[in-house]
Design a protein around this motif. Structure first.
Motif, mmCIF file in Angstrom:
data_model
loop_
_atom_site.group_PDB
_atom_site.id
_atom_site.type_symbol
_atom_site.label_atom_id
_atom_site.label_comp_id
_atom_site.label_asym_id
_atom_site.label_seq_id
_atom_site.Cartn_x
_atom_site.Cartn_y
_atom_site.Cartn_z
ATOM 1 N N CYS A 107 0.747 -1.005 -0.066
ATOM 2 C CA CYS A 107 0.071 0.226 -0.238
ATOM 3 C C CYS A 107 0.801 1.270 -0.110
ATOM 4 O O CYS A 107 1.948 0.987 0.463
ATOM 5 C CB CYS A 107 -0.979 -0.052 1.383
ATOM 6 S SG CYS A 107 -0.068 0.356 2.639
ATOM 7 N N THR A 108 0.220 2.504 -0.554
ATOM 8 C CA THR A 108 0.982 3.388 -0.362
ATOM 9 C C THR A 108 0.686 4.414 0.744
ATOM 10 O O THR A 108 0.961 5.879 0.705
ATOM 11 C CB THR A 108 0.702 4.318 -1.844
ATOM 12 O OG1 THR A 108 -0.747 4.493 -1.921
ATOM 13 C CG2 THR A 108 1.344 3.754 -2.740
ATOM 14 N N GLU A 109 0.282 4.086 2.040
ATOM 15 C CA GLU A 109 0.032 4.698 3.210
ATOM 16 C C GLU A 109 1.317 4.429 4.026
ATOM 17 O O GLU A 109 1.825 3.326 4.340
ATOM 18 C CB GLU A 109 -1.298 4.167 3.872
ATOM 19 C CG GLU A 109 -2.400 4.665 3.016
ATOM 20 C CD GLU A 109 -2.508 6.325 3.076
ATOM 21 O OE1 GLU A 109 -2.699 6.761 4.175
ATOM 22 O OE2 GLU A 109 -2.678 6.815 1.871
ATOM 23 N N ALA A 110 1.760 5.259 4.781
ATOM 24 C CA ALA A 110 2.755 5.185 5.883
ATOM 25 C C ALA A 110 1.999 4.814 7.234
ATOM 26 O O ALA A 110 1.266 5.422 7.481
ATOM 27 C CB ALA A 110 3.457 6.436 6.258
ATOM 28 N N LEU A 111 2.469 3.540 7.577
ATOM 29 C CA LEU A 111 1.744 2.780 8.746
ATOM 30 C C LEU A 111 2.453 2.991 10.083
ATOM 31 O O LEU A 111 4.023 2.891 9.977
ATOM 32 C CB LEU A 111 1.386 1.250 8.355
ATOM 33 C CG LEU A 111 0.473 1.114 7.087
ATOM 34 C CD1 LEU A 111 0.225 -0.391 6.714
ATOM 35 C CD2 LEU A 111 -0.554 1.798 6.795
ATOM 36 N N SER A 112 2.053 3.200 10.933
ATOM 37 C CA SER A 112 2.492 3.071 12.225
ATOM 38 C C SER A 112 2.790 1.661 12.656
ATOM 39 O O SER A 112 2.193 0.721 12.390
ATOM 40 C CB SER A 112 1.709 3.923 13.270
ATOM 41 O OG SER A 112 0.613 3.022 13.549
ATOM 42 N N ALA A 113 3.766 1.539 13.905
ATOM 43 C CA ALA A 113 3.883 0.194 14.519
ATOM 44 C C ALA A 113 2.560 -0.562 14.895
ATOM 45 O O ALA A 113 2.429 -1.598 14.522
ATOM 46 C CB ALA A 113 4.918 0.459 15.472
ATOM 47 N N ASP A 117 1.157 -3.918 13.507
ATOM 48 C CA ASP A 117 0.654 -5.213 14.346
ATOM 49 C C ASP A 117 -0.563 -5.622 14.042
ATOM 50 O O ASP A 117 -0.933 -6.882 14.147
ATOM 51 C CB ASP A 117 0.928 -4.741 15.688
ATOM 52 C CG ASP A 117 2.393 -4.336 16.077
ATOM 53 O OD1 ASP A 117 3.386 -4.892 15.350
ATOM 54 O OD2 ASP A 117 2.667 -3.678 17.056
ATOM 55 N N PHE A 118 -1.630 -4.491 14.094
ATOM 56 C CA PHE A 118 -2.990 -4.896 13.631
ATOM 57 C C PHE A 118 -3.152 -5.794 12.300
ATOM 58 O O PHE A 118 -3.758 -6.829 12.302
ATOM 59 C CB PHE A 118 -3.836 -3.632 13.427
ATOM 60 C CG PHE A 118 -5.052 -4.011 12.984
ATOM 61 C CD1 PHE A 118 -6.202 -4.488 13.510
ATOM 62 C CD2 PHE A 118 -5.273 -3.477 11.592
ATOM 63 C CE1 PHE A 118 -7.442 -4.638 12.995
ATOM 64 C CE2 PHE A 118 -6.655 -3.817 10.904
ATOM 65 C CZ PHE A 118 -7.550 -4.211 11.568
ATOM 66 N N ALA A 119 -2.387 -5.422 11.256
ATOM 67 C CA ALA A 119 -2.471 -5.904 9.926
ATOM 68 C C ALA A 119 -1.981 -7.591 9.942
ATOM 69 O O ALA A 119 -2.775 -8.552 9.542
ATOM 70 C CB ALA A 119 -1.979 -5.241 9.053
ATOM 71 N N HIS A 120 -0.898 -7.559 10.840
ATOM 72 C CA HIS A 120 -0.469 -9.033 10.750
ATOM 73 C C HIS A 120 -1.133 -10.017 11.961
ATOM 74 O O HIS A 120 -1.716 -11.014 11.331
ATOM 75 C CB HIS A 120 1.013 -9.115 11.492
ATOM 76 C CG HIS A 120 2.061 -8.494 10.654
ATOM 77 N ND1 HIS A 120 2.730 -9.319 9.606
ATOM 78 C CD2 HIS A 120 2.596 -7.156 10.341
ATOM 79 C CE1 HIS A 120 3.534 -8.582 9.045
ATOM 80 N NE2 HIS A 120 3.482 -7.300 9.375
ATOM 81 N N LEU A 131 1.555 -12.624 6.857
ATOM 82 C CA LEU A 131 1.418 -11.377 6.060
ATOM 83 C C LEU A 131 2.590 -10.817 5.904
ATOM 84 O O LEU A 131 3.460 -10.779 6.886
ATOM 85 C CB LEU A 131 0.589 -10.343 6.742
ATOM 86 C CG LEU A 131 0.152 -8.998 6.195
ATOM 87 C CD1 LEU A 131 -0.604 -8.955 4.912
ATOM 88 C CD2 LEU A 131 -0.419 -8.101 7.194
ATOM 89 N N ASP A 132 3.188 -10.526 4.541
ATOM 90 C CA ASP A 132 4.302 -9.753 4.495
ATOM 91 C C ASP A 132 3.828 -8.289 3.910
ATOM 92 O O ASP A 132 3.147 -8.276 2.837
ATOM 93 C CB ASP A 132 5.083 -10.397 3.458
ATOM 94 C CG ASP A 132 6.525 -9.875 3.398
ATOM 95 O OD1 ASP A 132 6.911 -8.952 4.150
ATOM 96 O OD2 ASP A 132 7.390 -10.317 2.651
ATOM 97 N N LEU A 133 4.008 -7.267 4.919
ATOM 98 C CA LEU A 133 3.376 -5.811 4.575
ATOM 99 C C LEU A 133 4.409 -4.944 3.696
ATOM 100 O O LEU A 133 5.515 -4.722 4.660
ATOM 101 C CB LEU A 133 2.716 -5.281 5.669
ATOM 102 C CG LEU A 133 2.177 -4.009 5.627
ATOM 103 C CD1 LEU A 133 1.021 -4.103 4.852
ATOM 104 C CD2 LEU A 133 1.743 -3.832 7.249
#
Length: 620
Positions: A107-113, A117-120, A131-133
């Motif tokens: 994705c082209t969003e800057a994600l916080s830590a 963690d939520f996505a994984h 998941l490999d993000l």
């Protein structure tokens, strides 16, 4: 002051990093997919197989089984609601039963830590996948480090002024292009070579086709030599060797080992080649461009330089480069089709025979009457046969039926019977107008008249009167190899009914080629001779010949009619046309004839293993 304040705010709010700025403002999603797949191929997924487009079932790419036996799915997005996209893509992949071991999400969003963690956790707990993000920052790290060459290869994403260009190419370092250098006198062979190499899948840059307006051409070439060229291909000729700036570029490039591949055109004996270039064996374009191309490809293969584009995309780039970026104008223009309005009788007559017809009887009868055989002793037609021509069973009244209301007759679809009767009716007109039948090609063709070639007067679509040749002579080869031959045009009819229930007939013009004695050619020789005839026929030439063919068959002004009254088959000789809201820029297209022939030549060679000295026709 207000404008200055606004400008300062805009600059302050912009990303300081140009890579981030460009990634955050992507508008070409297809190019973003290509960038992601290329980046991931160099980031641990070399076996990635891009899917893209529609119907991908939530996946933009896959790896069915990597070296560890894992099944991997990939999904990309430029949406700001990345959580929603991750959830919907994961759900769709799961519902379709793909069951990957690893799910790679870009994705082209800057994600916080915490967001990472939520996505994984979400993917692991809900679907049991790893998941490999790749978020915005991880993409940036790749693009400033091991994958920095991708910036130059995707100029529609990493655009000026953040990533400057020279000669239409990004000057971000990426040694991936074949740089073809030449002087104006060698433009033809240089641009031909550039496009043929593009067709093979190589990235190319050619001095003669590059957008150099406003640039110092010599500085541009030198800069691209430093940052983009993987191989330097100078066109060596008598003219280029007399250009000091060109020779100097060659000498500078020759200081690098295995970097220069000279392409030798015609060089006068007195011309002096720089020693560094003279020591290199050239690709020889003097006698044959094709031989020179083969030698270039062989040398690239020996150096391990492989095409970086798949053949399909390389072809798209090569053919697109021939055309101006804009060839339309905001001006209405009529568009004509090879389709003509057709009127058919409402009923079909049925004739029972006392005996079946012999083949020679059928052949002679078809010259005068259009009919379809329902059975060996039953015929169908729109109109009665000529007197005493058919041994019919005596009956007080000829049976008939309304074909629109009957689906089948004697096991045949009524619709197919009607179509056959329509084109056979038009062929009867052809015979009446003097056309001859070719048993070999199964067409009725315009023969040469006793007075010579068949020159047909026509009224063009714009109302002017002119003439067009329906027969003629051409020559294949030259000198001792010259082989004269004749050609004759022939109409082919295909009746059809459109979605509104209206009947039309599509007319295609076939080109028959024969010897002077009338013998038809065989096999691939037919195609080669036809291409010679039609090599300079473009839309306007084909339209004139189409009008010539149909107007030669007219039985009255603007009509081809056979039969009488309600039993007549009538074809209008004015083609169907529409008003297009935009038109073609004739000035922009005026110089494309030679280019079109070269494109056609390439297409012809794909389907013809033998060498052909003549250019092919595009519009056949």
């Amino acid at each position: 002051m207000i404008q200055l304040e606004i400008a300062c705010r805009i600059i302050t709010n912009m990303s300081a990093d140009p890579i981030l700025y460009c990634l955050e403002r992507i508008s070409d999603y297809r190019e973003f997919e290509r960038l992601c797949s290329a980046l991931l191929a160099g980031a641990g997924y070399p076996g990635i197989d891009p899917l893209g487009g529609t119907g991908d079932e939530g996946r933009d790419a896959i790896i069915r089984s990597d070296t560890e036996g894992r099944k991997i799915g990939f999904a990309y997005t430029v949406r700001s609601d990345w959580r929603v996209k991750l959830g919907s893509d994961s759900k769709r992949v799961h519902e379709k039963g793909h069951g990957p071991d690893v799910f790679v999400f870009v994705c082209t969003e800057a994600l916080s830590a915490s967001e990472k963690d939520f996505a994984h956790k979400f993917v692991a707990e809900k679907y049991g996948w790893t998941l490999d993000l790749f978020d915005l920052e991880r993409l940036r790290v790749q693009l400033v480090g091991p994958q920095r060459h991708l910036i130059a290869q995707h100029p529609s994403i990493f655009t000026p002024p953040f990533f400057p260009q020279k000669g239409g190419q990004s000057i971000a370092e990426s040694r991936d292009s074949l740089l073809i250098d030449h002087v104006p006198a060698d433009h033809a062979v240089a641009t031909w070579l550039a496009r043929r190499l593009s067709l093979e899948g190589f990235r190319t840059w050619c001095y003669g086709t590059a957008p150099l307006a406003g640039e110092n051409a010599d500085e541009t070439v030198r800069q691209l030599l430093e940052v983009r060229a993987i191989q330097y291909l100078p066109l060596i000729s008598t003219t280029s060797l007399s250009d000091g700036v060109f020779v100097e570029r060659c000498a500078i490039a020759a200081t690098r080992s295995d970097f220069v591949l000279p392409c030798r055109a015609i060089v006068a004996p007195e011309a002096r080649t720089p020693s560094r270039i003279a020591d290199l064996a050239p690709a020889d374009f003097k006698n044959s461009w094709n031989i020179g191309l083969e030698q270039v490809l062989a040398r690239l293969s020996a150096l391990g330089i492989r095409p970086s584009l798949d053949p399909k995309r390389g072809r798209q780039i090569a053919l697109r480069d021939y055309l101006p970026t804009r060839v339309t104008v905001a001006k209405p223009e009529p568009v004509y089709a090879n389709v003509f309005s057709l009127q058919l009788p409402q009923s079909i007559l049925v004739f029972d025979l006392r005996r079946s017809l012999k083949e020679e009887e059928k052949t002679e009868l078809r010259k005068q009457w259009a009919f379809v055989e329902l059975t060996a002793t039953r015929l169908a037609a729109f109109s009665p046969p000529p007197d005493l021509a058919v041994p019919t069973v005596s009956a007080p009244r000829i049976p008939e039926f309304l074909w629109e209301h009957v689906s089948h007759s004697d096991g045949k679809k009524t619709f197919d019977i009607v179509k056959e009767l329509a084109w056979r009716s038009l062929e009867v007109v052809c015979v009446q107008k003097g056309l001859k039948f070719c048993n070999d090609r199964r067409v009725l063709y315009f023969p040469e008249r006793e007075s010579g070639e068949w020159n047909q007067p026509i009224q063009h679509v714009d109302g002017r009167s002119t003439t067009v040749q329906l027969t003629g002579e051409r020559t294949k080869g030259w000198g001792d190899r010259a082989s004269p031959f004749l050609y004759q045009l022939a109409p082919r009819f295909r009746p059809e009914r459109d979605a509104n229930g209206k009947w039309n007939v599509v007319v295609r013009v076939y080109v028959r080629v024969t010897t002077h004695e009338g013998a038809v050619f065989e096999g691939k020789e037919i195609g080669r001779r036809r291409k010679i005839v039609t090599k300079n026929w473009w839309n306007k030439e084909w339209l004139a010949r189409l009008l010539g063919v149909v107007q030669a068959l007219e039985t009255s002004q603007g009509r081809i009619e056979i039969g009488e009254g309600k039993r007549a088959v009538v074809m209008q000789t004015k083609p169907l046309s529409w008003e297009c809201p935009v038109g073609l820029d004739v000035m922009a297209l005026s110089g494309l004839t030679d280019i079109g022939e070269e494109i056609a030549q390439y297409r012809a060679r794909e389907s013809d293993d033998d060498e052909d000295d003549e250019p092919a026709s595009v519009l056949e």
